[in-house]
Design a protein around this motif. Structure first.
Motif, PDB file in Angstrom:
ATOM      1  N   ALA A   1     -15.186  59.488  32.501  1.00  0.00           N
ATOM      2  CA  ALA A   1     -15.252  58.029  32.599  1.00  0.00           C
ATOM      3  C   ALA A   1     -16.697  57.563  32.766  1.00  0.00           C
ATOM      4  O   ALA A   1     -17.121  56.592  32.136  1.00  0.00           O
ATOM      5  CB  ALA A   1     -14.399  57.534  33.761  1.00  0.00           C
TER       6      ALA A   1
ATOM      7  N   CYS B   1     -13.607  50.779  30.095  1.00  0.00           N
ATOM      8  CA  CYS B   1     -12.705  50.992  31.231  1.00  0.00           C
ATOM      9  C   CYS B   1     -11.451  50.117  31.198  1.00  0.00           C
ATOM     10  O   CYS B   1     -10.526  50.329  31.972  1.00  0.00           O
ATOM     11  CB  CYS B   1     -13.443  50.753  32.541  1.00  0.00           C
TER      12      CYS B   1
ATOM     13  N   GLU C   1     -12.012  63.943  35.410  1.00  0.00           N
ATOM     14  CA  GLU C   1     -11.661  62.699  34.710  1.00  0.00           C
ATOM     15  C   GLU C   1     -12.688  61.612  35.002  1.00  0.00           C
ATOM     16  O   GLU C   1     -13.067  60.858  34.105  1.00  0.00           O
ATOM     17  CB  GLU C   1     -10.275  62.226  35.119  1.00  0.00           C
ATOM     18  N   ARG C   2     -13.150  61.540  36.261  1.00  0.00           N
ATOM     19  CA  ARG C   2     -14.160  60.537  36.607  1.00  0.00           C
ATOM     20  C   ARG C   2     -15.481  60.824  35.901  1.00  0.00           C
ATOM     21  O   ARG C   2     -16.195  59.903  35.515  1.00  0.00           O
ATOM     22  CB  ARG C   2     -14.346  60.452  38.119  1.00  0.00           C
TER      23      ARG C   2
ATOM     24  N   ALA D   1      -8.913  56.407  34.494  1.00  0.00           N
ATOM     25  CA  ALA D   1      -9.835  57.512  34.751  1.00  0.00           C
ATOM     26  C   ALA D   1     -10.947  57.112  35.723  1.00  0.00           C
ATOM     27  O   ALA D   1     -11.460  57.944  36.454  1.00  0.00           O
ATOM     28  CB  ALA D   1     -10.442  58.025  33.443  1.00  0.00           C
ATOM     29  N   TRP D   2     -11.310  55.852  35.758  1.00  0.00           N
ATOM     30  CA  TRP D   2     -12.409  55.389  36.607  1.00  0.00           C
ATOM     31  C   TRP D   2     -12.061  55.468  38.089  1.00  0.00           C
ATOM     32  O   TRP D   2     -12.954  55.503  38.926  1.00  0.00           O
ATOM     33  CB  TRP D   2     -12.813  53.961  36.217  1.00  0.00           C
TER      34      TRP D   2
ATOM     35  N   SER E   1      -9.583  57.830  39.109  1.00  0.00           N
ATOM     36  CA  SER E   1      -8.759  59.036  39.174  1.00  0.00           C
ATOM     37  C   SER E   1      -9.076  59.872  40.406  1.00  0.00           C
ATOM     38  O   SER E   1     -10.204  59.861  40.913  1.00  0.00           O
ATOM     39  CB  SER E   1      -8.997  59.884  37.923  1.00  0.00           C
TER      40      SER E   1
ATOM     41  N   ASP F   1      -9.041  63.010  40.120  1.00  0.00           N
ATOM     42  CA  ASP F   1      -9.640  64.186  39.495  1.00  0.00           C
ATOM     43  C   ASP F   1     -11.111  63.923  39.153  1.00  0.00           C
ATOM     44  O   ASP F   1     -11.438  63.044  38.359  1.00  0.00           O
ATOM     45  CB  ASP F   1      -8.856  64.519  38.221  1.00  0.00           C
TER      46      ASP F   1
END
Length: 114
Positions: free
Chosen positions: A64, A47, A60-61, A52-53, A55, A57
């Motif tokens: 992640a 990370c 995306e998560r 992304a963590w 996000s 979205d």
């Protein structure tokens, strides 16, 4: 969506934490969070430096969360997130962000009567 500052206001005393290679973060002061940030100084995590963590979205998560598997500080990350009752973002491979349209989580207790 609440800001980090407003989330911390709900949790009690806070302190600013700066993790090497990241921006300062406001977090409640807990021993678990201290252990986590201390461990981050010595390892490179999936990370580090990515957004992304946290996000907006969900896809995306999800990517992640899968990337967390095998991380050296996975257990510390989960303990830190639990100690501060994180409700948004991915911690220890778990997306804590509420799903849009999902009912709020509630706890029910069932009592037995004799």
């Amino acid at each position: 969506m609440p800001t980090p500052e407003s989330r911390c206001a709900e949790s009690g005393p806070t302190v600013a934490r700066t993790v090497k290679g990241t921006f300062p973060q406001i977090r409640p002061a807990t021993p678990e969070w201290d252990a986590f940030t201390e461990a981050l100084a010595d390892v490179v995590t999936p990370c580090r430096g990515l957004n992304a963590w946290t996000s907006e979205d969900a896809a995306e998560r999800a990517v992640a969360a899968r990337a967390c598997q095998g991380c050296e500080v996975l257990a510390l990350c989960g303990a830190a997130a639990g100690s501060t009752r994180e409700r948004y973002g991915v911690y220890a491979g778990v997306d804590r962000t509420p799903r849009v349209g999902a009912p709020p989580k509630t706890t029910t207790t069932t009592r037995r009567t004799a």
